[in-house]
Design a protein around this motif. Sequence first.
Motif, short mmCIF file in Angstrom:
data_model
loop_
_atom_site.label_atom_id
_atom_site.label_comp_id
_atom_site.label_asym_id
_atom_site.label_seq_id
_atom_site.Cartn_x
_atom_site.Cartn_y
_atom_site.Cartn_z
N ALA A 92 0.82 -1.21 0.00
CA ALA A 92 0.00 0.00 0.00
C ALA A 92 0.86 1.26 0.00
N ILE A 93 1.89 1.27 0.84
CA ILE A 93 2.75 2.46 0.94
C ILE A 93 3.51 2.70 -0.36
N VAL A 94 4.03 1.63 -0.95
CA VAL A 94 4.75 1.78 -2.22
C VAL A 94 3.80 2.23 -3.32
N ALA A 95 2.61 1.65 -3.39
CA ALA A 95 1.64 2.05 -4.41
C ALA A 95 1.24 3.51 -4.24
N ARG A 96 1.03 3.91 -2.99
CA ARG A 96 0.65 5.30 -2.70
C ARG A 96 1.77 6.26 -3.14
N THR A 97 3.01 5.88 -2.82
CA THR A 97 4.15 6.72 -3.17
C THR A 97 4.31 6.84 -4.69
N LEU A 98 4.20 5.69 -5.39
CA LEU A 98 4.33 5.71 -6.85
C LEU A 98 3.22 6.54 -7.49
N ALA A 99 2.00 6.39 -6.98
CA ALA A 99 0.88 7.15 -7.53
C ALA A 99 1.10 8.65 -7.38
N LEU A 100 1.64 9.06 -6.24
CA LEU A 100 1.94 10.48 -6.02
C LEU A 100 3.09 10.95 -6.91
N LEU A 101 4.16 10.15 -6.98
CA LEU A 101 5.31 10.53 -7.79
C LEU A 101 4.96 10.61 -9.27
N TRP A 102 4.17 9.65 -9.73
CA TRP A 102 3.84 9.57 -11.15
C TRP A 102 2.56 10.33 -11.50
N LYS A 103 1.89 10.88 -10.44
CA LYS A 103 0.64 11.64 -10.64
C LYS A 103 -0.42 10.77 -11.34
N LYS A 104 -0.65 9.58 -10.74
CA LYS A 104 -1.62 8.64 -11.28
C LYS A 104 -2.70 8.34 -10.23
N PRO A 105 -3.92 8.00 -10.66
CA PRO A 105 -4.95 7.59 -9.71
C PRO A 105 -4.52 6.31 -8.98
N LEU A 106 -5.07 6.11 -7.79
CA LEU A 106 -4.75 4.95 -6.95
C LEU A 106 -6.00 4.12 -6.75
N MET A 107 -5.85 2.78 -6.77
CA MET A 107 -7.01 1.90 -6.62
C MET A 107 -6.68 0.75 -5.67
N GLY A 108 -7.45 0.62 -4.58
CA GLY A 108 -7.31 -0.51 -3.68
C GLY A 108 -8.21 -1.65 -4.13
N VAL A 109 -7.68 -2.87 -4.16
CA VAL A 109 -8.39 -4.02 -4.72
C VAL A 109 -8.54 -5.11 -3.66
N ASN A 110 -9.71 -5.72 -3.63
CA ASN A 110 -9.93 -6.89 -2.78
C ASN A 110 -9.16 -8.08 -3.35
N HIS A 111 -8.39 -8.74 -2.50
CA HIS A 111 -7.53 -9.84 -2.93
C HIS A 111 -8.31 -10.95 -3.63
N CYS A 112 -9.43 -11.34 -3.07
CA CYS A 112 -10.23 -12.41 -3.66
C CYS A 112 -10.81 -12.00 -5.00
N ILE A 113 -11.29 -10.76 -5.09
CA ILE A 113 -11.83 -10.25 -6.36
C ILE A 113 -10.75 -10.30 -7.43
N GLY A 114 -9.51 -10.00 -7.03
CA GLY A 114 -8.39 -10.09 -7.97
C GLY A 114 -8.24 -11.50 -8.52
N HIS A 115 -8.28 -12.50 -7.63
CA HIS A 115 -8.20 -13.89 -8.08
C HIS A 115 -9.33 -14.24 -9.04
N ILE A 116 -10.55 -13.85 -8.68
CA ILE A 116 -11.72 -14.20 -9.49
C ILE A 116 -11.63 -13.58 -10.88
N GLU A 117 -11.37 -12.29 -10.94
CA GLU A 117 -11.36 -11.61 -12.24
C GLU A 117 -10.20 -12.07 -13.11
N MET A 118 -9.06 -12.37 -12.49
CA MET A 118 -7.93 -12.90 -13.27
C MET A 118 -8.29 -14.27 -13.83
N GLY A 119 -8.92 -15.11 -13.00
CA GLY A 119 -9.34 -16.43 -13.45
C GLY A 119 -10.34 -16.37 -14.58
#
Length: 347
Positions: A90-117
């Motif tokens: 989370a901290i690395v993603a937050r930092t990269l999003a700020l440095l790169w000026k990009k939107p940030l998105m938190g994802v549910n771990h299980c939803i990630g598995h399902i949608e990838m599958g």
Amino acid sequence: MVCSLGIEGSANKIGVGIIRDGEVLANVRRTYITPPGEGFLPNTTAKHHREVILTLVEESLKEANIKPADLDVVCYTKGPGMAPPLLVGAIVARTLALLWKKPLMGVNHCIGHIEMGRHITGAQNPIILYVSGGNTQVIAYSNKKYRIFGETIDIAVGNCLDRFARILKLPNDPSPGYNIEQMAKNGSKYIKLPYVVKGMDVSFSGILSHIEELADPTKNPNKRKRTQEAESSETKPADLCFSLQETIFAMLVEITERAMAHCGSNEVLIVGGVGCNERLQKMMEIMCEERGGKLFATDERYCIDNGLMIAHAGAEMFKSGTRMPFEESFVTQRYRTDEVLVTWRDD
């Protein structure tokens, strides 16, 4: 066109993935391996993740052959999982999003598995068996949410396998569950174990306690005299591994089939790290074929925790209009699958 970078680090694996409009551009990962007989602790796991995550980000960008400016959104695992490792991502993603000026998105771990599958296999609207070291759930989609039909009432199936591997002092490389699976292939004698299905829910802790005593009688020296079958099995870890897999996988097949009947579905998708197990896939495939259905499963690239699944699910959320304010970019150890509003599906 949406290009997304995802960071996954909820347990002992830390991964970074990049996907652009469904095309896999990068999927790099490291695993924290502990000595045989030992599990992984939150703080030492987080330390491992901190040491390698920036290297993984650099590797992913190089493998994808893109620059940060090409990204549309940075995604990370919000939960569930162990807090210290989750915080690293989370901290690395937050930092990269700020440095790169990009939107940030938190994802549910299980939803990630399902949608990838779903994305990799092409499964349309399957009954989902989500099996990993920290989660065991039978899931189906309905009315903008992934509904949980059944789950473990104590420990996850992967945790049961991992803990038994520790009793046998099996290596943790590449994973305890994988080494249980390989040892089980040399087993042939089925030793009867408790079979605990309660409606649509399952329980593994009692099974684990029972088989631990068979493997190591000193665990409970005052227990009543064991059966002759148990005594003869004490020196045959392969038979114990074989019997454990056959029992707990049969339980999972039972509740998955019941969900199929309830929903009128003819598809099953297995996701999560334990979903790589070939014996589980075979048992589920037999059940599906007997019902005129079809099994969908992925290999270790997408089954085991990876950053790509977070990137893909985050991209789907982003394309559907979901946005997350920076002040909400926290993590939560308990983040249930059915808490997420599925804005990207209309079926």
